[in-house]
Scaffold this motif. Structure first.
Motif: not given
Lengths: 119, 113
Positions: B9-21, B77-85
């Protein structure tokens, strides 16, 4: 390109009163759908009402009704007897009539109107 | 209407990482979509998730950044890759059949630090 415009970023209404939210759209298509969605602070998008362009009669759902003016490309939402629970962001959305071999069925949203119902 | 759930439902991630929803629907649906809603903004369609084939991306969104899977008619699923702010947004899944309205999941609020 199809566009949806909501010219009122914010509105306020007293509880039990009536408020009208404006929406205009631009399209060259003749068959399409129009929607109003509500997004409360909980962020769940909820469908409020839907209008099919080929229907002349304005859609109504309890306290919610629309004024659909096809020639003017206008689709306003009227909320009667406003309640505190109506406080939310309201989005107007357009969708071309889907074809199995054609359109992606995607929704085009306006920028939203933030409605605050005051006690 | 369909009942749609999203994880997380929510997540806090560091830049450069990926998250799969993940998006799960309680019934088979023809179409599934992924939207992004940046803070205080409207919804923007990222892509249409196609069952058994590659997703159809909207202008400005690419598969390398937002890979999407749809193995069956009830899950995507949706992945947000190599995340930035700048990727900090709410990501919403929605479902529809042709000629019907779309229903939305509760959204995933992503914050990238």
């Amino acid at each position: 390109a199809q566009t949806v415009t909501q010219s009122q970023p914010e509105m306020s209404v007293q509880e039990a009163e009536t408020v009208t939210l404006s929406c205009t759209y631009d399209t060259s298509e003749n068959n399409y759908y129009l929607f109003w969605y509500k997004q409360p602070p909980s962020r769940q998008m909820i469908l409020v009402i839907r209008q099919e362009a080929y229907k002349q009669q304005n859609a109504t759902e309890n306290r919610f009704s629309v004024n659909f003016q096809k020639a003017a490309k206008s689709f306003s939402l009227k909320i009667s007897d406003s309640q505190l629970g109506d406080t939310a962001m309201y989005f107007c959305a357009f969708k071309p009539r889907a074809n199995y071999g054609g359109a992606t069925n995607k929704l085009i949203f306006g920028t939203g109107t933030l409605l605050a119902v005051q006690p | 209407s369909a009942v749609i759930s999203q994880k997380p439902s929510r997540d806090i991630c560091q830049r450069g990482t990926s998250l799969t929803i993940q998006c799960q629907v309680d019934s088979q649906v023809t179409m599934m979509f992924w939207y992004r809603q940046q803070p205080g903004q409207s919804l923007t369609l990222i892509a249409t998730a196609n069952q058994g084939s590659e997703a159809t991306y909207e202008s400005g969104f690419v598969i390398d950044k937002f890979p999407i899977s749809r193995p069956n008619l009830t899950f995507s699923t949706l992945t947000v890759s190599n995340m930035s702010p700048e990727d900090s947004s709410i990501y919403l899944c929605s479902v529809a059949h042709p000629y019907t309205e779309q229903y939305f999941g509760p959204g995933t609020r992503l914050t990238v630090t």
